[in-house]
Motif scaffolding. Sequence first.
Motif, PDB file in Angstrom:
ATOM      1  N   THR A   9       0.871  -1.163   0.000  1.00 45.97           N
ATOM      2  CA  THR A   9       0.000   0.000   0.000  1.00 45.97           C
ATOM      3  C   THR A   9       0.909   1.214   0.000  1.00 45.97           C
ATOM      4  N   CYS A  37      -2.371  -1.226  -3.262  1.00 47.67           N
ATOM      5  CA  CYS A  37      -3.406  -0.224  -3.017  1.00 47.67           C
ATOM      6  C   CYS A  37      -2.711   1.134  -2.994  1.00 47.67           C
ATOM      7  N   GLN A  39      -2.957   5.410  -2.794  1.00 49.64           N
ATOM      8  CA  GLN A  39      -3.741   6.553  -2.365  1.00 49.64           C
ATOM      9  C   GLN A  39      -3.148   7.798  -3.027  1.00 49.64           C
ATOM     10  N   TRP A  58      -4.252  -1.568 -13.716  1.00 47.08           N
ATOM     11  CA  TRP A  58      -4.628  -0.650 -12.644  1.00 47.08           C
ATOM     12  C   TRP A  58      -6.050  -0.183 -12.864  1.00 47.08           C
ATOM     13  N   VAL A  85      -8.004   7.085  -4.877  1.00 47.83           N
ATOM     14  CA  VAL A  85      -7.387   5.788  -4.650  1.00 47.83           C
ATOM     15  C   VAL A  85      -7.361   5.018  -5.956  1.00 47.83           C
ATOM     16  N   VAL A  87      -6.126   0.768  -7.432  1.00 49.13           N
ATOM     17  CA  VAL A  87      -5.583  -0.556  -7.147  1.00 49.13           C
ATOM     18  C   VAL A  87      -4.866  -1.001  -8.407  1.00 49.13           C
ATOM     19  N   VAL A 123     -10.840  -6.863  -2.502  1.00 45.11           N
ATOM     20  CA  VAL A 123      -9.726  -5.931  -2.321  1.00 45.11           C
ATOM     21  C   VAL A 123     -10.331  -4.564  -2.040  1.00 45.11           C
ATOM     22  N   CYS A 125      -9.251  -0.543  -1.144  1.00 48.24           N
ATOM     23  CA  CYS A 125      -8.254   0.499  -0.975  1.00 48.24           C
ATOM     24  C   CYS A 125      -8.941   1.661  -0.267  1.00 48.24           C
ATOM     25  N   TYR A 126      -8.367   2.091   0.844  1.00 43.46           N
ATOM     26  CA  TYR A 126      -8.992   3.097   1.701  1.00 43.46           C
ATOM     27  C   TYR A 126      -7.999   4.205   2.024  1.00 43.46           C
ATOM     28  N   HIS A 127      -8.431   5.418   1.866  1.00 39.98           N
ATOM     29  CA  HIS A 127      -7.614   6.569   2.280  1.00 39.98           C
ATOM     30  C   HIS A 127      -8.463   7.392   3.238  1.00 39.98           C
ATOM     31  N   GLY A 159      -5.942  -2.374   2.136  1.00 40.93           N
ATOM     32  CA  GLY A 159      -4.737  -1.552   2.159  1.00 40.93           C
ATOM     33  C   GLY A 159      -5.144  -0.101   2.198  1.00 40.93           C
ATOM     34  N   GLY A 160      -4.334   0.718   2.849  1.00 37.20           N
ATOM     35  CA  GLY A 160      -4.712   2.116   2.873  1.00 37.20           C
ATOM     36  C   GLY A 160      -3.753   2.999   3.626  1.00 37.20           C
TER      37      GLY A 160
END
Length: 183
Positions: A9, A37, A39, A58, A85, A87, A123, A125-127, A159-160
Amino acid sequence: MTTRLRIATWNLSGRSEMAAERLGRLLGELGGADIVCLQEASPNGIVGFCREAGLTWWVSARDALDGLLRASGRIGAGWRSPRAVAVAGRGQGLTEVRGFEDVPLPEKVMAGRWDVGGTAATVVCYHAPTGAQHGVRKVEQAVRVAEWLGSLDGPVILGGDFNTPYVDPPDFAGVLTHMRTGI
Protein backbone atom coordinates in the motif's frame (compact mmCIF):
# COMPACT_ATOMS: atom_id res chain seq x y z
CA MET A 1 -2.18 -25.32 -1.31
CA THR A 2 -1.11 -21.95 0.05
CA THR A 3 -0.89 -18.94 -2.24
CA ARG A 4 1.80 -16.46 -1.32
CA LEU A 5 1.20 -12.84 -2.20
CA ARG A 6 3.23 -9.69 -1.98
CA ILE A 7 0.84 -6.90 -1.06
CA ALA A 8 1.76 -3.23 -0.82
CA THR A 9 0.00 0.00 0.00
CA TRP A 10 1.46 3.35 -0.98
CA ASN A 11 0.40 6.99 -0.84
CA LEU A 12 1.73 8.59 -4.03
CA SER A 13 0.92 12.08 -2.66
CA GLY A 14 -0.17 13.24 -6.10
CA ARG A 15 3.25 12.65 -7.65
CA SER A 16 3.23 12.59 -11.41
CA GLU A 17 5.50 11.60 -14.25
CA MET A 18 9.16 11.20 -13.21
CA ALA A 19 8.51 11.39 -9.47
CA ALA A 20 5.89 8.62 -9.70
CA GLU A 21 8.17 6.58 -11.96
CA ARG A 22 10.96 6.77 -9.34
CA LEU A 23 8.58 5.44 -6.69
CA GLY A 24 7.50 2.61 -8.99
CA ARG A 25 11.12 1.76 -9.72
CA LEU A 26 11.81 1.65 -5.97
CA LEU A 27 8.93 -0.78 -5.44
CA GLY A 28 10.29 -2.93 -8.26
CA GLU A 29 13.79 -2.89 -6.75
CA LEU A 30 12.32 -3.98 -3.40
CA GLY A 31 10.87 -7.09 -5.04
CA GLY A 32 7.64 -5.68 -6.41
CA ALA A 33 4.14 -6.69 -5.42
CA ASP A 34 1.29 -8.77 -6.75
CA ILE A 35 -1.26 -6.15 -5.78
CA VAL A 36 -0.87 -2.55 -4.62
CA CYS A 37 -3.41 -0.22 -3.02
CA LEU A 38 -2.55 3.35 -3.98
CA GLN A 39 -3.74 6.55 -2.37
CA GLU A 40 -3.61 10.06 -3.86
CA ALA A 41 -2.89 8.58 -7.27
CA SER A 42 -2.51 11.30 -9.89
CA PRO A 43 -3.77 10.50 -13.39
CA ASN A 44 -0.37 11.74 -14.64
CA GLY A 45 1.54 9.41 -12.36
CA ILE A 46 -0.20 6.07 -12.18
CA VAL A 47 0.86 4.80 -15.63
CA GLY A 48 4.58 5.42 -15.05
CA PHE A 49 4.43 4.12 -11.49
CA CYS A 50 2.83 0.87 -12.63
CA ARG A 51 5.18 0.40 -15.59
CA GLU A 52 8.28 0.88 -13.42
CA ALA A 53 6.91 -1.36 -10.64
CA GLY A 54 6.16 -4.17 -13.10
CA LEU A 55 2.40 -3.94 -12.58
CA THR A 56 0.29 -4.94 -15.59
CA TRP A 57 -3.09 -3.41 -14.74
CA TRP A 58 -4.63 -0.65 -12.64
CA VAL A 59 -8.04 0.72 -11.78
CA SER A 60 -8.41 4.28 -10.52
CA ALA A 61 -11.48 5.44 -8.60
CA ARG A 62 -11.20 8.70 -10.51
CA ASP A 63 -11.95 6.84 -13.76
CA ALA A 64 -13.95 3.81 -12.62
CA LEU A 65 -16.27 5.82 -10.39
CA ASP A 66 -16.66 8.93 -12.58
CA GLY A 67 -20.47 8.91 -12.39
CA LEU A 68 -20.48 8.55 -8.61
CA LEU A 69 -17.89 11.30 -8.17
CA ARG A 70 -19.85 13.67 -10.43
CA ALA A 71 -23.15 12.89 -8.68
CA SER A 72 -21.57 13.54 -5.27
CA GLY A 73 -20.09 16.84 -6.46
CA ARG A 74 -16.50 15.65 -5.99
CA ILE A 75 -15.64 16.35 -9.65
CA GLY A 76 -17.29 18.47 -12.29
CA ALA A 77 -17.23 21.85 -13.95
CA GLY A 78 -14.75 24.16 -12.29
CA TRP A 79 -13.70 21.54 -9.73
CA ARG A 80 -10.15 20.25 -9.73
CA SER A 81 -10.18 16.47 -9.89
CA PRO A 82 -9.37 14.97 -6.50
CA ARG A 83 -6.43 12.65 -6.09
CA ALA A 84 -8.13 9.31 -5.79
CA VAL A 85 -7.39 5.79 -4.65
CA ALA A 86 -6.40 3.14 -7.15
CA VAL A 87 -5.58 -0.56 -7.15
CA ALA A 88 -2.87 -2.02 -9.38
CA GLY A 89 -1.47 -5.48 -9.83
CA ARG A 90 -0.04 -8.31 -11.87
CA GLY A 91 -1.94 -10.99 -13.74
CA GLN A 92 -5.70 -10.94 -13.85
CA GLY A 93 -7.25 -7.56 -13.09
CA LEU A 94 -9.81 -6.36 -10.58
CA THR A 95 -13.46 -7.14 -11.34
CA GLU A 96 -16.76 -5.97 -9.86
CA VAL A 97 -15.26 -2.58 -9.00
CA ARG A 98 -17.50 -0.59 -6.71
CA GLY A 99 -17.58 2.74 -4.98
CA PHE A 100 -19.31 3.90 -1.83
CA GLU A 101 -22.03 6.47 -2.46
CA ASP A 102 -22.82 6.87 1.23
CA VAL A 103 -19.39 8.13 2.34
CA PRO A 104 -18.40 11.81 2.53
CA LEU A 105 -15.34 11.49 0.25
CA PRO A 106 -16.08 8.68 -2.25
CA GLU A 107 -12.83 9.15 -4.20
CA LYS A 108 -11.01 7.84 -1.11
CA VAL A 109 -12.43 4.31 -1.06
CA MET A 110 -12.88 1.65 -3.72
CA ALA A 111 -13.34 -2.12 -3.70
CA GLY A 112 -13.35 -4.94 -6.18
CA ARG A 113 -12.90 -8.68 -6.56
CA TRP A 114 -9.58 -10.29 -7.41
CA ASP A 115 -8.73 -13.92 -8.08
CA VAL A 116 -6.19 -15.29 -5.61
CA GLY A 117 -5.21 -18.83 -6.57
CA GLY A 118 -8.75 -19.72 -7.62
CA THR A 119 -10.42 -17.95 -4.71
CA ALA A 120 -12.21 -14.63 -5.12
CA ALA A 121 -10.95 -12.09 -2.60
CA THR A 122 -12.35 -8.64 -1.91
CA VAL A 123 -9.73 -5.93 -2.32
CA VAL A 124 -10.38 -2.61 -0.60
CA CYS A 125 -8.25 0.50 -0.97
CA TYR A 126 -8.99 3.10 1.70
CA HIS A 127 -7.61 6.57 2.28
CA ALA A 128 -8.90 8.03 5.52
CA PRO A 129 -9.70 11.72 5.45
CA THR A 130 -7.42 13.70 7.74
CA GLY A 131 -9.02 14.51 11.08
CA ALA A 132 -7.70 18.06 11.16
CA GLN A 133 -9.15 18.95 7.76
CA HIS A 134 -12.30 16.83 7.63
CA GLY A 135 -13.32 16.47 11.29
CA VAL A 136 -16.30 14.20 11.87
CA ARG A 137 -16.38 13.19 8.18
CA LYS A 138 -13.29 11.09 8.93
CA VAL A 139 -15.29 9.12 11.50
CA GLU A 140 -18.40 8.86 9.30
CA GLN A 141 -16.35 7.45 6.44
CA ALA A 142 -14.54 4.95 8.67
CA VAL A 143 -17.75 3.70 10.30
CA ARG A 144 -19.55 3.18 6.98
CA VAL A 145 -16.65 1.27 5.45
CA ALA A 146 -16.10 -0.77 8.64
CA GLU A 147 -19.78 -1.78 8.71
CA TRP A 148 -19.55 -2.88 5.07
CA LEU A 149 -16.35 -4.83 5.75
CA GLY A 150 -18.09 -6.57 8.66
CA SER A 151 -20.78 -7.83 6.30
CA LEU A 152 -18.34 -9.60 3.96
CA ASP A 153 -17.66 -13.31 3.72
CA GLY A 154 -14.40 -14.69 2.41
CA PRO A 155 -10.90 -13.29 2.22
CA VAL A 156 -10.33 -9.52 2.25
CA ILE A 157 -7.24 -7.55 1.33
CA LEU A 158 -7.41 -4.10 2.93
CA GLY A 159 -4.74 -1.55 2.16
CA GLY A 160 -4.71 2.12 2.87
CA ASP A 161 -3.44 5.29 4.37
CA PHE A 162 -5.41 5.52 7.59
CA ASN A 163 -4.15 8.95 8.72
CA THR A 164 -4.19 8.02 12.37
CA PRO A 165 -3.25 8.36 15.10
CA TYR A 166 -2.11 11.97 15.41
CA VAL A 167 0.58 11.00 17.95
CA ASP A 168 1.76 7.37 17.91
CA PRO A 169 4.41 6.79 20.60
CA PRO A 170 5.65 3.32 21.60
CA ASP A 171 3.72 3.58 24.89
CA PHE A 172 0.02 3.18 24.03
CA ALA A 173 -0.96 5.46 26.93
CA GLY A 174 0.42 8.40 24.96
CA VAL A 175 -1.59 7.77 21.75
CA LEU A 176 -3.60 10.77 20.60
CA THR A 177 -6.01 10.58 17.67
CA HIS A 178 -6.93 13.33 15.24
CA MET A 179 -10.35 13.58 16.88
CA ARG A 180 -8.61 14.30 20.22
CA THR A 181 -10.30 11.42 21.99
CA GLY A 182 -7.05 9.99 23.32
CA ILE A 183 -7.96 6.49 22.17
